[in-house]
Design an enzyme around this catalytic site. Structure first.
Site, mmCIF file in Angstrom:
data_model
loop_
_atom_site.group_PDB
_atom_site.id
_atom_site.type_symbol
_atom_site.label_atom_id
_atom_site.label_comp_id
_atom_site.label_asym_id
_atom_site.label_seq_id
_atom_site.Cartn_x
_atom_site.Cartn_y
_atom_site.Cartn_z
ATOM 1 N N GLU A 1 1.048 -0.539 -5.175
ATOM 2 C CA GLU A 1 0.067 0.518 -5.408
ATOM 3 C C GLU A 1 0.875 1.810 -5.516
ATOM 4 O O GLU A 1 1.255 2.411 -4.513
ATOM 5 C CB GLU A 1 -0.940 0.620 -4.260
ATOM 6 C CG GLU A 1 -2.047 1.614 -4.563
ATOM 7 C CD GLU A 1 -2.496 2.423 -3.355
ATOM 8 O OE1 GLU A 1 -3.519 3.115 -3.474
ATOM 9 O OE2 GLU A 1 -1.840 2.394 -2.308
ATOM 10 N N ASP B 1 0.827 -1.203 0.000
ATOM 11 C CA ASP B 1 0.000 0.000 0.000
ATOM 12 C C ASP B 1 0.864 1.256 0.000
ATOM 13 O O ASP B 1 1.932 1.298 0.611
ATOM 14 C CB ASP B 1 -0.891 -0.027 1.245
ATOM 15 C CG ASP B 1 -1.826 1.160 1.328
ATOM 16 O OD1 ASP B 1 -2.689 1.285 0.441
ATOM 17 O OD2 ASP B 1 -1.684 1.968 2.264
#
EC number: 2.4.1.18
Length: 736
Positions: A470, A417
């Protein structure tokens, strides 16, 4: 006795010096093993125990025979006795509420090996989850729990829990120099016990801290760690693991169903209890098989204090959330997915952590896990702390966390993330609010090194597992191998493609001709990285509206638009990811507090959308042209990319062997009769999918299942198809 004379006790003569005793009583002694436990002297061994609130203590031999009564001293709870010789012993402790027999924690020698401490300090200990934290094991034939925690700047660390009345005087730990690791073995402690650490910082007692390497925790809102026994699951997924590298390669179909465990379904429906892992397996696995996805991706399931963070502010990087069951339950879930042929990807967060007092924040009274300066250590967007990945111990802690999920739980991949926030020191900061790197630049060199190391280590330690970024910037080489100067990820989310195409789809069809390039621009860089095309949870929250509600027009047009958009996505180069609810047209924005609106599947247009997703997944898996060359330019060819007047696009997808597929998309609600497109081969072309088919709740405009090519060159191809293009529809054709 005179009132001025202090009272004396038989044990006073065997006490250490006043300073040592005073420090022990105040809970400030840095080396309790120097006072407590057995200590040899010329006449045998002196045994000392400090057990506040104990009424009396006896020394027993290991068979339970009494050796001696321990003598009280002037310090309440501090008992002493001399034994004639060094020997193993037990303590029989009499409390006001009962009697306890146990070994003495301070009779055990050093616990952690020098190599463990060396590797930890170096940042290369790959098995922290099996060494640090609370480990159930046997020492010198005695079952119990070994605790180990890193807190180099603490003056004293104690293990506390119900087993000692949360009293930090009872179980102070031994400091291992120079690693800054504290250790203690507590005999006869059992799995399931809650515990925390009490730390004395430079300026006093800190809030009780949960274990950074806890393997299990209490369920929120409780915040204690729990002792966990070694994972005992009997894995049955050898076949999957042997095939995993091939199933997850760049030439394989990868269709990911992203979901939040707590809100996919609830027990008994809306407002019901959370499903545990075993219940989820029973319901989710058949659904994923039915809809045709190859993988599931779970929003972070590492324990996190605030459910509203969706798991993106975790505090236990080694513990599955107790909300959904035990570690064994989670292992059984992953195993069941593998046996059903489904891969499991976890979202994992090495970029930041929450500021909760019981967590990592100023763990030993100093900025230990985080950067000290707020310009480096405070993430303004999320009000969280940023890991100091330049510190070898923190670097190694996070590498070990990643490996823990991949090896301990057989997880097939991690989606990292917020990578963009890790790469840049000035991420989301104004001028003057960030500290340049040692070269004066904006790149976060420590995080870059960490990400490269992570990806190299995973490839060695967990072969076939994926690491996915990401990452939303133009950072070059995110999915390029580390040896070639890249970051080493297997895939990168294509955030640019997502934003551009969603912006296009949000336009009224009459205006789409003015935004035509939004649908074609992504192909300029589509092969610069190995991409996943994501329609993730972030796009259906915070006022962005659900996928179906982003679409313009009346109800029929909204569904037609979404069917066309998903068909466009599934036939474009790149792997696929769709957040739960998008596959059947969830109207409401996603809420982590509510299950999906499954009742919508009582309606034909929602059923039709779900059928389309099933068929898109089936085609994607079955047709090599749709996945084998997902990541190389040879797999894609524009036929019509410039017909902005009609908002029509057409392209070919190629496989190295076999036939191509042709895809034609019409993003207006107007039927295009007699639309001519060049194709590479003659004969019959079969219509293998029409997003406007009645089966999908469309208007059923099409080409009666197929078209025969004319021997007329067009669009640089030797043959031509003359097609009826359905309104807001996508056709997929292949030569017979």
């Amino acid at each position: 006795m005179s009132a001025s004379m202090p009272q004396t006790y038989p044990g006073d003569a065997l006490l250490p010096g006043e300073d040592d005793v005073d420090a022990l009583i105040r809970g400030e002694h840095a080396d309790p093993f120097a006072i407590l436990g057995p200590h040899a002297d010329g006449e045998g061994a002196i045994v000392r125990v400090y057990l506040p609130h104990a009424v009396a203590v006896d020394l027993l031999d290991r068979a339970g025979g009494k050796l001696a009564d321990m003598e009280p001293s002037r310090v309440p709870g501090l008992f002493v006795q001399r034994l004639e010789r060094q020997q193993p012993y037990l303590l029989r402790i009499r409390w006001a509420e009962g009697e306890q027999v146990t070994e003495d924690p301070y009779s055990f020698g050093q616990l952690l090996g020098e190599m463990d401490l060396y590797l930890f300090a170096e940042g290369n200990h790959r098995n922290l989850g099996q060494v640090f934290g609370a480990q159930c094991l046997t020492m010198e034939g005695v079952a119990g729990v070994r605790f180990a925690v890193w807190a180099p700047n603490a003056r004293r660390v104690s293990v506390v829990g119900p087993f000692n009345g949360w009293d930090g005087r009872r179980h102070p730990m031994r400091l291992r120099h120079p690693a800054g690791v504290w250790e203690l073995f507590i005999p006869r402690l059992a799995p399931g016990e809650p515990y925390k650490y009490e730390l004395l910082g430079q300026h006093g007692i800190l809030p009780l801290k949960a274990d950074p390497v806890a393997l299990a925790t209490e369920a929120p809102p409780n915040t204690a760690s729990r002792v966990a026994s070694p994972l005992a699951h009997d894995w049955q997924d050898d076949t999957w693991l042997q095939q995993r590298a091939a199933r997850q390669g760049a030439d394989a179909p990868l269709a990911i169903y992203e979901l939040h465990v707590g809100s996919w379904r609830r027990e008994g429906g809306e407002g019901g209890a959370l499903l545990n892992w075993r219940q989820l397996a029973e319901r989710l696995i058949p659904y994923v098989i039915e809809t045709g996805f190859t993988h599931i991706e779970l929003l972070p399931i590492m324990e996190h204090p605030f459910g509203g963070s969706w798991g993106y502010q975790p505090l236990s990087q080694f513990a599955p959330s107790a909300r959904y069951g035990s570690r064994e339950d989670f292992a059984a879930f992953v195993d069941a997915c593998h046996q059903a042929g489904i891969g499991v990807i976890l979202d994992w967060v090495p970029a930041h952590f929450p500021t909760d007092a019981h967590g990592l924040a100023r763990f030993d009274g100093t900025a230990l896990y985080e950067y000290a300066h707020p310009f480096e250590g405070l993430h303004q967007d999320w009000d969280t702390f940023i890991y100091n990945l330049g510190r070898t111990e923190v670097h190694g802690f996070m590498i070990a966390s990643a490996l823990h999920w991949l090896r301990e739980f057989h997880v097939d991949g991690l989606r990292v993330d917020a990578v963009a926030s890790m790469l840049y020191r000035d991420y989301s900061r104004n001028a003057g609010e960030w500290i340049p790197n040692r070269h004066g630049g904006r790149e976060n060199l420590e995080s870059i090194e960490f990400l490269r190391h992570l990806n190299d280590v995973v490839k060695t330690e967990a072969p076939g597992a994926l690491v996915i970024a990401e990452e939303s910037t133009a950072w070059p080489g995110v999915s390029k191998p580390v040896a070639e100067g890249g970051l080493g990820f297997d895939y990168k989310w294509n955030m640019g493609w997502m934003h551009d195409t969603l912006k296009y789809m949000g336009q009224d069809p009459i205006h789409r001709r003015h935004h035509h390039d939004l649908m074609t621009f992504g192909l300029i860089y589509a092969f610069s990285e190995r991409f996943i095309l994501p329609l993730s949870h972030d796009e259906v929250v915070h006022g962005k509206r659900s996928l179906i509600d982003k679409m313009p027009g009346d109800r029929w047009q909204k569904f037609a638009n979404l069917r066309a958009y998903l068909s466009f996505m599934w036939t474009m180069p790149g792997k696929k990811l769709l957040f739960m609810g998008g596959e059947f047209g969830q109207w409401r924005e996603w809420s982590h507090d509510h299950e999906l609106d499954w009742y919508l599947l009582n309606y034909g247009d929602h059923q039709g959308l779900q059928r389309l997703v099933k068929d898109l997944n089936r085609l994607y898996r079955q047709e090599p042209a749709l996945h084998v060359q997902d990541c190389v330019p040879a797999g894609f060819q524009w036929l019509v990319g410039d017909d902005r007047h009609n908002s029509v696009f057409a392209w070919l997808r190629w496989s190295p062997t076999g036939y191509p597929l042709m895809v034609v998309a019409n993003f207006t609600p107007v039927v295009r009769h007699g639309y001519r497109i060049g194709v590479p081969s003659g004969g019959q072309w079969l219509e293998v999918l029409n997003s406007d088919a009645e089966f999908y709740a469309g208007s059923n405009v099409g080409n009666a299942g197929g078209v025969i090519a004319d021997d007329l060159s067009s669009h640089g191809q030797p043959h031509t198809l003359t097609l009826n293009l359905p309104p807001l529809g996508v056709l997929i054709l292949r030569p017979e």
